[in-house]
Design a protein around this motif. Structure first.
Motif, PDB file in Angstrom:
ATOM      1  N   ALA A  73       0.829  -1.214   0.000  1.00  0.00           N
ATOM      2  CA  ALA A  73       0.000   0.000   0.000  1.00  0.00           C
ATOM      3  C   ALA A  73       0.857   1.255   0.000  1.00  0.00           C
ATOM      4  O   ALA A  73       0.557   2.236  -0.707  1.00  0.00           O
ATOM      5  CB  ALA A  73      -0.921  -0.012   1.210  1.00  0.00           C
ATOM      6  N   THR A  74       1.951   1.238   0.779  1.00  0.00           N
ATOM      7  CA  THR A  74       2.840   2.398   0.808  1.00  0.00           C
ATOM      8  C   THR A  74       3.496   2.618  -0.543  1.00  0.00           C
ATOM      9  O   THR A  74       3.600   3.750  -1.026  1.00  0.00           O
ATOM     10  CB  THR A  74       3.926   2.200   1.886  1.00  0.00           C
ATOM     11  N   TYR A 125       0.972   3.990  -2.978  1.00  0.00           N
ATOM     12  CA  TYR A 125       0.694   5.396  -2.642  1.00  0.00           C
ATOM     13  C   TYR A 125       1.794   6.313  -3.180  1.00  0.00           C
ATOM     14  O   TYR A 125       1.513   7.342  -3.818  1.00  0.00           O
ATOM     15  CB  TYR A 125       0.556   5.539  -1.132  1.00  0.00           C
ATOM     16  N   THR A 182       0.865   8.570  -6.733  1.00  0.00           N
ATOM     17  CA  THR A 182       0.797  10.030  -6.725  1.00  0.00           C
ATOM     18  C   THR A 182       1.738  10.647  -7.763  1.00  0.00           C
ATOM     19  O   THR A 182       1.400  11.653  -8.400  1.00  0.00           O
ATOM     20  CB  THR A 182       1.146  10.557  -5.329  1.00  0.00           C
TER      21      THR A 182
END
Length: 213
Positions: free
Chosen positions: A69-70, A73, A77
């Protein structure tokens, strides 16, 4: 300055409370003739093998998902931001998202493999030899889960940072994408190394009923 003083005071109060509780707990065990419970070996053996095993299984999948997930993310972006000026990057840079998602898949696979090594048993009827094997299995599965989870956590962050750089570099100069992609492939291999080590750690582990005494 006022807010910093308040934070400092809160930290001191919390530290004082924690120290007070630790001292109070220590005095209770010493005065009640239970000082042996400060023994690390007693603590490790007092926790059932099932608890160690399933904590390892949980760490394997949870830390892997956090890493994935990190990474998504961080990479996502940058892809969205870079695609504003260079829309062509949004398709081929999705490979960075796939690499990040693979990190979570590693953790799921390892958690399924180790969870299938655990069976129920009665500690009152199981033999001493099998109990030693169960304790060994619980520690082994816990270690394997921790190894895989931490490896995939850092792998996901690594792939995310490199993927972010790949997206921004591709937006500025398309010739840089393939060169950075090679670095990203090596970064994603870290999670695979963790899975291999985890399999080796848990290869002889099992928690089974065994023969009764």
């Amino acid at each position: 300055m006022g807010s910093e003083n308040i934070i400092s005071i809160h930290s001191q109060v919390i530290s004082s409370i924690v120290i007070f509780l630790l001292v109070l707990t220590g005095l209770f065990f010493l005065l009640s003739d239970q000082g042996y419970r400060f023994d690390v070996g007693w603590l490790l053996l007092a926790i059932p093998p099932h608890a160690w095993a399933f904590v390892g299984v949980g760490l394997s999948i949870s830390l892997s998902v956090v890493g994935a997930a990190t990474g998504i993310y961080i990479t996502g972006t940058s892809i969205i931001g870079g695609a504003v000026k260079a829309p062509r990057i949004k398709t081929k840079n999705l490979i960075s998202i796939i690499f990040c998602e693979a990190v979570a898949i590693y953790g799921i696979i390892m958690s399924i493999v180790t969870a299938n090594m655990v069976e129920d048993y009665d500690p009152l009827t199981v033999s001493a030899k099998q109990m030693r094997q169960n304790v060994f299995g619980g520690f082994s599965i816990f270690g394997a889960g921790l190894t895989v989870g931490l490896s995939n956590l850092f792998c996901g962050v690594c792939v995310g940072v490199v993927g972010s750089g790949a997206a921004l570099s591709d937006a500025a100069n398309p010739a840089l994408f393939v060169k950075i992609l090679i670095i990203e492939i090596f970064a994603s291999a870290i999670g695979l190394f963790g899975v291999i080590v985890g399999i080796l750690q848990s290869s002889n582990a099992s928690i089974a009923p065994g023969a009764s005494t």
